[in-house]
Design a protein around this motif. Structure first.
Motif, mmCIF file in Angstrom:
data_model
loop_
_atom_site.group_PDB
_atom_site.id
_atom_site.type_symbol
_atom_site.label_atom_id
_atom_site.label_comp_id
_atom_site.label_asym_id
_atom_site.label_seq_id
_atom_site.Cartn_x
_atom_site.Cartn_y
_atom_site.Cartn_z
ATOM 1 N N GLY A 1 34.518 36.181 32.082
ATOM 2 C CA GLY A 1 35.044 35.593 33.319
ATOM 3 C C GLY A 1 36.414 34.959 33.183
ATOM 4 N N LEU A 2 36.943 34.841 31.948
ATOM 5 C CA LEU A 2 38.281 34.256 31.770
ATOM 6 C C LEU A 2 39.317 35.370 31.663
ATOM 7 C CD1 LEU A 2 37.545 31.411 29.169
ATOM 8 C CD2 LEU A 2 37.658 31.242 31.662
ATOM 9 N N ILE A 3 40.506 35.126 32.180
ATOM 10 C CA ILE A 3 41.557 36.149 32.161
ATOM 11 C C ILE A 3 42.174 36.210 30.756
ATOM 12 C CG2 ILE A 3 43.825 36.765 33.108
ATOM 13 C CD1 ILE A 3 42.974 35.355 35.731
ATOM 14 N N THR A 4 42.102 37.400 30.136
ATOM 15 C CA THR A 4 42.760 37.554 28.829
ATOM 16 C C THR A 4 44.050 38.358 28.982
ATOM 17 O OG1 THR A 4 41.481 39.551 28.353
ATOM 18 C CG2 THR A 4 40.585 37.479 27.542
ATOM 19 N N TYR A 5 44.182 39.043 30.144
ATOM 20 C CA TYR A 5 45.410 39.790 30.406
ATOM 21 C C TYR A 5 45.562 39.916 31.922
ATOM 22 C CZ TYR A 5 48.587 43.610 31.284
ATOM 23 O OH TYR A 5 49.626 44.343 31.788
ATOM 24 N N ALA A 6 46.800 39.782 32.407
ATOM 25 C CA ALA A 6 47.070 40.062 33.824
ATOM 26 C C ALA A 6 48.427 40.737 33.901
ATOM 27 C CB ALA A 6 47.093 38.760 34.626
ATOM 28 N N ASN A 7 48.550 41.793 34.703
ATOM 29 C CA ASN A 7 49.863 42.448 34.801
ATOM 30 C C ASN A 7 50.722 41.749 35.855
ATOM 31 O OD1 ASN A 7 48.752 43.372 37.185
ATOM 32 N ND2 ASN A 7 49.430 45.481 36.924
ATOM 33 N N ARG A 8 51.947 42.237 35.985
ATOM 34 C CA ARG A 8 52.916 41.579 36.866
ATOM 35 C C ARG A 8 52.447 41.566 38.318
ATOM 36 N NH1 ARG A 8 57.953 44.101 35.239
ATOM 37 N NH2 ARG A 8 57.548 42.985 33.302
ATOM 38 N N GLY B 1 43.597 32.693 30.065
ATOM 39 C CA GLY B 1 42.647 31.609 29.810
ATOM 40 C C GLY B 1 42.108 30.953 31.073
ATOM 41 N N GLN B 2 42.657 31.344 32.238
ATOM 42 C CA GLN B 2 42.148 30.778 33.496
ATOM 43 C C GLN B 2 40.925 31.553 33.965
ATOM 44 O OE1 GLN B 2 44.233 28.730 36.208
ATOM 45 N NE2 GLN B 2 46.302 29.376 35.627
ATOM 46 N N GLU B 3 40.087 30.882 34.723
ATOM 47 C CA GLU B 3 38.891 31.545 35.233
ATOM 48 C C GLU B 3 39.267 32.388 36.457
ATOM 49 O OE1 GLU B 3 34.269 30.504 36.331
ATOM 50 O OE2 GLU B 3 35.710 28.869 36.215
ATOM 51 N N PHE B 4 38.928 33.654 36.404
ATOM 52 C CA PHE B 4 39.273 34.575 37.497
ATOM 53 C C PHE B 4 38.665 34.105 38.819
ATOM 54 C CE2 PHE B 4 38.199 38.579 39.856
ATOM 55 C CZ PHE B 4 39.500 38.966 40.162
ATOM 56 N N ARG B 5 37.422 33.590 38.743
ATOM 57 C CA ARG B 5 36.699 33.222 39.962
ATOM 58 C C ARG B 5 37.401 32.172 40.808
ATOM 59 N NH1 ARG B 5 30.598 31.727 38.999
ATOM 60 N NH2 ARG B 5 31.713 29.762 39.034
ATOM 61 N N GLN B 6 38.215 31.321 40.157
ATOM 62 C CA GLN B 6 38.845 30.240 40.933
ATOM 63 C C GLN B 6 39.814 30.787 41.990
ATOM 64 O OE1 GLN B 6 41.761 27.808 38.896
ATOM 65 N NE2 GLN B 6 42.084 29.424 37.394
ATOM 66 N N PHE B 7 40.286 32.027 41.799
ATOM 67 C CA PHE B 7 41.215 32.607 42.767
ATOM 68 C C PHE B 7 40.477 33.364 43.874
ATOM 69 C CE2 PHE B 7 43.457 32.686 38.610
ATOM 70 C CZ PHE B 7 44.396 31.700 38.900
#
Length: 284
Positions: free
Chosen positions: A23-30, A45-51
């Motif tokens: 559930g934590l973001i390890t990679y995000a593209n532009r 490292g942020q939790e995807f669910r919060q967005f």
């Protein structure tokens, strides 16, 4: 080599690409970072669910707990410029436990267009139904039952009730209700002008829409509150000459009434007001 090429493709992709571990973001593209108005590295490292809107949390939980391998899901994402609707494909990566890659395409504009088309069709359908009822001269009870039934059906709403205004006493009385328990109907059977939501709508002549009806203090009739309505609308029924009454409607399920529905509801109110006035004049 090949690996770098893929990395570059993903980084430059127009679709948002996110990799999650537990559930934590390890990679995000532009693309995904741009949506959220930040840099890709800020998201690590942020939790995807919060967005993501709360309604979409439970399917995502199933995914991060490895209960499903693949998921297609429309997610509502909170962004600094307002909510966006993303069409998501989530794939669990076999070789890496608890890791998911998500491809997300922004379909907010498509949705808006689809909604507009749907709304135009709804508008037409309602108006056609009401004219149909007008052309078959019936008594008042039948007209109220048919119009309310049809409007609820077209708008995909479960419950509704119609107050008619008694001009002598200036009191609104429930003339017909659909989908409401009797004890609720009897607890809202009559209102003075200005009293309750319908009484206020009668005075202002403007529709009122309440989107989170279950916790809105304006809905203060205990019997109504206990129904657990999700959204609620109150619409003046007007003819060209006068106020005829007020129609209330409420939904429990998927159908949320929104600001966009205001115009449709005003239209419905004008058509129904005219129809009911004709029947009342005819019956007099």
């Amino acid at each position: 080599g090949g690996g770098d090429r893929y990395t570059r493709l993903i980084q430059e992709a127009l679709d948002a690409v996110v990799i999650l571990k537990k559930g934590l973001i390890t990679y995000a593209n532009r693309s995904f970072a741009d949506l959220l108005g930040c840099k890709p590295e800020d998201l690590i490292g942020q939790e995807f669910r919060q967005f993501v809107d709360e309604r979409d949390h439970s399917p995502l939980n199933a995914l991060s707990q490895d209960q499903v391998r693949e998921l297609s899901l429309q997610v509502d994402i909170h962004t600094p410029t307002g909510p966006r609707v993303l069409d998501g494909r989530f794939h669990a990566i076999k070789e890496r436990p608890a890791t998911v890659i998500a491809f997300l395409r922004d379909i907010t504009e498509d949705m808006a267009l689809e909604k507009r088309l749907l709304r135009q069709n709804q508008d037409l359908a309602v108006i056609n139904l009401i004219s149909e009822i007008l052309s078959s001269s019936l008594n008042l009870a039948e007209v109220l039952e048919m119009t309310l039934g049809k409007v609820l059906q077209v708008m995909n709403i479960e419950t509704g009730w119609i107050f008619l205004l008694d001009e002598l006493t200036q009191v609104l009385r429930v003339a017909y209700a659909h989908g409401l328990p009797d004890e609720v109907v009897s607890s809202i059977s009559s209102l003075r002008l200005g009293e309750g939501i319908a009484g206020q709508v009668a005075l202002s002549g403007e529709p009122l829409i309440i989107e989170n009806a279950w916790n809105d203090p304006r809905i203060n009739v205990p019997a109504l509150r206990s129904l657990g309505l999700r959204s609620f609308a109150s619409i003046p029924l007007k003819s060209r000459r006068r106020l005829i009454g007020v129609m209330n409607m409420g939904s429990f399920g998927q159908r949320t009434l929104s600001g966009d529905d205001k115009r449709l509801l005003l239209n419905i109110g004008l058509h129904m007001g005219t129809v009911i006035e004709n029947v009342l004049l005819f019956e007099e």
